[in-house]
Scaffold this active site. Structure first.
Site, PDB file in Angstrom:
ATOM      1  N   CYS A  11       1.806  10.946   0.511  1.00  0.00           N
ATOM      2  CA  CYS A  11       1.976  11.724   1.734  1.00  0.00           C
ATOM      3  C   CYS A  11       0.951  12.855   1.687  1.00  0.00           C
ATOM      4  CB  CYS A  11       3.408  12.225   1.917  1.00  0.00           C
ATOM      5  SG  CYS A  11       3.989  13.428   0.720  1.00  0.00           S
ATOM      6  N   CYS A  85      -0.127   9.980   5.454  1.00  0.00           N
ATOM      7  CA  CYS A  85      -1.354  10.539   4.857  1.00  0.00           C
ATOM      8  C   CYS A  85      -2.571  10.272   5.730  1.00  0.00           C
ATOM      9  CB  CYS A  85      -1.579  10.015   3.431  1.00  0.00           C
ATOM     10  SG  CYS A  85      -2.185   8.333   3.305  1.00  0.00           S
ATOM     11  N   CYS A  89      -6.182   7.724   2.787  1.00  0.00           N
ATOM     12  CA  CYS A  89      -5.855   6.779   1.726  1.00  0.00           C
ATOM     13  C   CYS A  89      -6.921   5.683   1.650  1.00  0.00           C
ATOM     14  CB  CYS A  89      -4.486   6.170   2.004  1.00  0.00           C
ATOM     15  SG  CYS A  89      -3.791   5.340   0.584  1.00  0.00           S
TER      16      CYS A  89
END
Length: 137
Positions: A11, A85, A89
């Site tokens: 996150c 996120c 990522c």
């Protein structure tokens, strides 16, 4: 996947959702799963309401420290579960990616965090079923 799957929870701040998810997976799977968590912009400390919500059910995350998401952490994981996120990522072919839409506990009180905690627990239990790993009682 290797004989011992590795799961990464990501996150933004690695201070609430991903910490709770990692704690649930560790609690329910023991050493049958390698558990990681990280954030794209880690906070200085874990969210106090998340700590309190987890403590209510007997899981202590008070000593956890938010960690930065690295390319290596993603590369070394079999399953990558994102929780808001965004595009931070990194993507590697062959990994299993899941995106869990969860409310952000940041700035929320314990009453708002409890349902998030419970939702995360249910999702982690489903993940264990998908991985074929029995949850400990």
């Amino acid at each position: 996947m290797t004989s011992k799957p590795s799961v990464l929870f990501v996150c933004v701040h690695n201070a609430g959702r991903s910490q709770m998810a990692a704690a649930f997976l560790t609690h329910l799977a023991g050493d049958l799963v390698e558990v990681r968590s990280a954030g794209s912009a880690p906070a200085d400390q874990v969210n106090s309401a998340a700590i309190d919500a987890m403590r209510e059910i007997g899981i202590d995350i008070s000593t956890e420290i938010p960690k930065i998401l690295t390319v290596d952490t993603v590369r070394e994981s079999d399953v990558v579960i994102t929780m808001g996120c965004g595009d931070a990522c990194p993507y590697f072919p062959g990994k299993q990616y899941l995106d869990w839409k969860l409310d952000d506990p940041a700035g929320q009180g314990i009453d708002a965090v409890r349902p998030i905690r419970d939702d995360i627990e249910n999702r982690v239990r489903c993940l264990l079923d998908e991985l074929g790993i029995p949850a400990r009682p």
